[in-house]
Scaffold this motif. Structure first.
Motif, PDB file in Angstrom:
ATOM      1  N   SER A   1       0.833  -1.202   0.000  1.00 27.52           N
ATOM      2  CA  SER A   1       0.000   0.000   0.000  1.00 27.52           C
ATOM      3  C   SER A   1       0.867   1.250   0.000  1.00 27.52           C
ATOM      4  CB  SER A   1      -0.897   0.005   1.226  1.00 27.52           C
ATOM      5  OG  SER A   1      -0.121   0.099   2.402  1.00 27.52           O
ATOM      6  N   GLN A   2       0.334   2.291  -0.579  1.00 23.47           N
ATOM      7  CA  GLN A   2       0.978   3.595  -0.549  1.00 23.47           C
ATOM      8  C   GLN A   2      -0.011   4.551   0.088  1.00 23.47           C
ATOM      9  OE1 GLN A   2       3.956   4.760  -1.310  1.00 23.47           O
ATOM     10  NE2 GLN A   2       3.264   6.818  -0.708  1.00 23.47           N
ATOM     11  N   ARG A   3       0.352   5.087   1.235  1.00 25.05           N
ATOM     12  CA  ARG A   3      -0.576   5.963   1.936  1.00 25.05           C
ATOM     13  C   ARG A   3      -0.500   7.379   1.383  1.00 25.05           C
ATOM     14  NH1 ARG A   3      -0.328   4.547   8.295  1.00 25.05           N
ATOM     15  NH2 ARG A   3      -2.050   6.009   8.253  1.00 25.05           N
ATOM     16  N   GLY A   4      -1.391   8.210   1.882  1.00 33.11           N
ATOM     17  CA  GLY A   4      -1.376   9.622   1.518  1.00 33.11           C
ATOM     18  C   GLY A   4      -2.017   9.897   0.170  1.00 33.11           C
ATOM     19  N   ALA A   5      -2.011  11.152  -0.205  1.00 28.72           N
ATOM     20  CA  ALA A   5      -2.600  11.555  -1.476  1.00 28.72           C
ATOM     21  C   ALA A   5      -1.965  10.772  -2.614  1.00 28.72           C
ATOM     22  CB  ALA A   5      -2.396  13.048  -1.686  1.00 28.72           C
ATOM     23  N   HIS A   6      -2.784  10.421  -3.579  1.00 23.88           N
ATOM     24  CA  HIS A   6      -2.344   9.599  -4.704  1.00 23.88           C
ATOM     25  C   HIS A   6      -1.787   8.248  -4.258  1.00 23.88           C
ATOM     26  CE1 HIS A   6      -1.848  13.879  -6.077  1.00 23.88           C
ATOM     27  NE2 HIS A   6      -2.785  13.421  -6.888  1.00 23.88           N
ATOM     28  N   GLY A   7      -2.251   7.798  -3.138  1.00 27.48           N
ATOM     29  CA  GLY A   7      -1.834   6.478  -2.668  1.00 27.48           C
ATOM     30  C   GLY A   7      -2.625   5.399  -3.388  1.00 27.48           C
ATOM     31  N   GLY A   8      -2.495   4.185  -2.907  1.00 28.20           N
ATOM     32  CA  GLY A   8      -3.228   3.092  -3.544  1.00 28.20           C
ATOM     33  C   GLY A   8      -2.645   1.750  -3.177  1.00 28.20           C
ATOM     34  N   TYR A   9      -3.143   0.738  -3.869  1.00 23.88           N
ATOM     35  CA  TYR A   9      -2.688  -0.624  -3.603  1.00 23.88           C
ATOM     36  C   TYR A   9      -2.180  -1.258  -4.888  1.00 23.88           C
ATOM     37  CZ  TYR A   9      -5.354  -0.251   0.762  1.00 23.88           C
ATOM     38  OH  TYR A   9      -5.834   0.135   1.978  1.00 23.88           O
ATOM     39  N   ALA A  10      -1.171  -2.092  -4.740  1.00 21.74           N
ATOM     40  CA  ALA A  10      -0.676  -2.859  -5.888  1.00 21.74           C
ATOM     41  C   ALA A  10      -0.342  -4.266  -5.411  1.00 21.74           C
ATOM     42  CB  ALA A  10       0.557  -2.186  -6.478  1.00 21.74           C
ATOM     43  N   LEU A  11      -0.348  -5.198  -6.322  1.00 17.75           N
ATOM     44  CA  LEU A  11       0.029  -6.564  -5.968  1.00 17.75           C
ATOM     45  C   LEU A  11       1.460  -6.565  -5.433  1.00 17.75           C
ATOM     46  CD1 LEU A  11      -1.300  -8.824  -8.865  1.00 17.75           C
ATOM     47  CD2 LEU A  11      -2.395  -8.206  -6.711  1.00 17.75           C
ATOM     48  N   ALA A  12       1.676  -7.331  -4.386  1.00 22.49           N
ATOM     49  CA  ALA A  12       3.016  -7.416  -3.815  1.00 22.49           C
ATOM     50  C   ALA A  12       3.877  -8.397  -4.599  1.00 22.49           C
ATOM     51  CB  ALA A  12       2.932  -7.847  -2.357  1.00 22.49           C
ATOM     52  N   ARG A  13       3.222  -9.307  -5.303  1.00 20.66           N
ATOM     53  CA  ARG A  13       3.964 -10.298  -6.086  1.00 20.66           C
ATOM     54  C   ARG A  13       3.273 -10.453  -7.450  1.00 20.66           C
ATOM     55  NH1 ARG A  13       3.084 -13.413  -1.090  1.00 20.66           N
ATOM     56  NH2 ARG A  13       1.807 -14.978  -2.118  1.00 20.66           N
ATOM     57  N   ALA A  14       3.918 -11.174  -8.316  1.00 26.56           N
ATOM     58  CA  ALA A  14       3.305 -11.459  -9.605  1.00 26.56           C
ATOM     59  C   ALA A  14       2.061 -12.323  -9.388  1.00 26.56           C
ATOM     60  CB  ALA A  14       4.292 -12.197 -10.496  1.00 26.56           C
ATOM     61  N   PRO A  15       1.052 -12.155 -10.219  1.00 28.16           N
ATOM     62  CA  PRO A  15      -0.185 -12.939 -10.079  1.00 28.16           C
ATOM     63  C   PRO A  15       0.085 -14.437 -10.108  1.00 28.16           C
ATOM     64  CG  PRO A  15      -0.452 -11.212 -11.725  1.00 28.16           C
ATOM     65  CD  PRO A  15       0.994 -11.210 -11.337  1.00 28.16           C
ATOM     66  N   GLU A  16       1.145 -14.830 -10.776  1.00 25.51           N
ATOM     67  CA  GLU A  16       1.488 -16.252 -10.837  1.00 25.51           C
ATOM     68  C   GLU A  16       1.929 -16.772  -9.474  1.00 25.51           C
ATOM     69  OE1 GLU A  16       2.682 -13.952 -12.872  1.00 25.51           O
ATOM     70  OE2 GLU A  16       1.559 -14.434 -14.698  1.00 25.51           O
ATOM     71  N   ALA A  17       2.327 -15.859  -8.601  1.00 27.96           N
ATOM     72  CA  ALA A  17       2.873 -16.267  -7.306  1.00 27.96           C
ATOM     73  C   ALA A  17       1.864 -16.076  -6.179  1.00 27.96           C
ATOM     74  CB  ALA A  17       4.154 -15.480  -7.022  1.00 27.96           C
ATOM     75  N   ILE A  18       0.625 -15.801  -6.545  1.00 29.18           N
ATOM     76  CA  ILE A  18      -0.428 -15.658  -5.542  1.00 29.18           C
ATOM     77  C   ILE A  18      -1.486 -16.721  -5.815  1.00 29.18           C
ATOM     78  CG2 ILE A  18      -2.262 -14.172  -4.658  1.00 29.18           C
ATOM     79  CD1 ILE A  18      -0.533 -11.780  -5.351  1.00 29.18           C
ATOM     80  N   THR A  19      -1.761 -17.536  -4.819  1.00 29.72           N
ATOM     81  CA  THR A  19      -2.719 -18.614  -5.034  1.00 29.72           C
ATOM     82  C   THR A  19      -4.051 -18.313  -4.340  1.00 29.72           C
ATOM     83  OG1 THR A  19      -2.215 -19.900  -3.055  1.00 29.72           O
ATOM     84  CG2 THR A  19      -0.795 -20.237  -4.973  1.00 29.72           C
ATOM     85  N   VAL A  20      -5.057 -19.037  -4.747  1.00 30.43           N
ATOM     86  CA  VAL A  20      -6.363 -18.899  -4.117  1.00 30.43           C
ATOM     87  C   VAL A  20      -6.269 -19.225  -2.625  1.00 30.43           C
ATOM     88  CG1 VAL A  20      -8.693 -19.855  -4.028  1.00 30.43           C
ATOM     89  CG2 VAL A  20      -7.636 -19.347  -6.227  1.00 30.43           C
ATOM     90  N   ALA A  21      -5.405 -20.169  -2.308  1.00 27.95           N
ATOM     91  CA  ALA A  21      -5.217 -20.493  -0.891  1.00 27.95           C
ATOM     92  C   ALA A  21      -4.661 -19.289  -0.137  1.00 27.95           C
ATOM     93  CB  ALA A  21      -4.264 -21.680  -0.755  1.00 27.95           C
ATOM     94  N   ASP A  22      -3.728 -18.596  -0.742  1.00 25.41           N
ATOM     95  CA  ASP A  22      -3.172 -17.389  -0.103  1.00 25.41           C
ATOM     96  C   ASP A  22      -4.278 -16.391   0.207  1.00 25.41           C
ATOM     97  OD1 ASP A  22      -0.570 -18.325  -0.354  1.00 25.41           O
ATOM     98  OD2 ASP A  22      -0.296 -17.417  -2.327  1.00 25.41           O
TER      99      ASP A  22
END
Lengths: 166, 166
Positions: B57-78
């Motif tokens: 996460s990026q706080r403050g104005a113009h903040g937001g969220y981005a994936l921490a890892r590549a989608p290939e490295a994130i599972t449904v179990a996670d």
DNA sequence: GCAATTAGAACCGGATCGGTTCCATTTCAA
DNA sequence: TTGAAATGGAACCGATCCGGTTCTAATTGC
């Protein structure tokens, strides 16, 4: 936490006990006493299992319940489905469900089906016979339940096999 | 019915959307608009996913969220574990749980562990990339959600991907 | 310093579910 | 034939859980 319902939890306990009878019928009251599952609950579960044809019932005096098939032919998936309904993480995968607005397009359906199938297969891979076989004779369910009930280590009405989630 | 929580349901929708950004951050409000998940709910889920380190996460104005890892490295179990806690049908299999009276003897533990492991593996076998890949570009989540929202076919606040069980 | 944004916690109402109760039906046996 | 023992089935109730909201604090950019 994806949790098993208590119904299914108790159901497995009860069926495990019944499996040791090898087809001989037992009365609901006896099963309740042996498993330490509350009698009313036991009755409810037995009715559901009978309706799902995992058990056969004999009504009237000296009636009771017996396994409808060999324990080897009854899987954990069968039991859960009988008591909790179809095994699926989402109704999305249920063909009968039509109230999903994205129905025809839903891109995730195929993946969910994969997931649901995998889970179902995991549960279908364990038979009641295997669950029951793990019980050494010396620690069979009935005497153990009685011992616990008498020592009061376990609150009345709490699950025998498993406790609540969390 | 073993059901997936809405939290996890929505979480997958949101992450699927985010996966299409390839690491670029998005504001919670934008994600909510794109996925048609209620903004407050979206915020809650994003916070949980960030705490679980699936998102940065990026706080403050113009903040937001981005994936921490590549989608290939994130599972449904996670994802499910991040939002719903550990994947297990019973707390019986949780080594930290000690309030099961049958703890040391419980004959079913080994079997339950088998079942739980199988389920976890099923869920760990699907990556976010696979979930996202199933979306044809022409039917991408954002425009579709908007179309549905404007036509009113779907009640406000109802799940985008899946509807309630039963 | 102000506006935009995330962090975190508390809170609330409703659905779900574990559990009980009640009554009908069936069967056996005295 | 009557009553006791047993299952069949449904309705009911209260507590818990969960989806969802709201409020306040902290952070950051302009």
């Amino acid at each position: 936490m994806i949790r098993l319902s208590r119904l299914a939890d108790y159901g497995i306990v009860i069926l495990t006990r019944l499996a040791r009878e090898r087809g001989r019928p037992m009365a609901a009251s006896t099963l309740a006493a042996d498993t330490a599952v509350a009698p009313a609950m036991t009755g409810k579960i037995l009715k559901l299992l009978a309706r799902a044809e995992l058990l056969v019932s004999q009504r009237g005096a000296h009636g009771g319940y017996a396994l409808a098939r060999a324990p080897e032919a009854i899987t954990v998936a069968d039991i859960i489905e009988a008591l909790d309904g179809p095994i699926a993480l989402t109704s999305c995968a249920d063909p009968a469900s039509t109230d999903c607005g994205l129905e025809p397009l839903c891109p995730a359906r195929a993946n969910w089906r994969r997931i649901n199938r995998a889970i179902r297969e995991a549960l279908a891979g364990i038979t009641l016979a295997e669950m029951a076989a793990a019980v050494p004779d010396a620690l069979a369910v009935a005497p153990e339940a009685e011992r616990l009930a008498s020592t009061g280590r376990r609150a009345a009405g709490s699950p025998l096999l498993l406790d609540g989630a969390r």
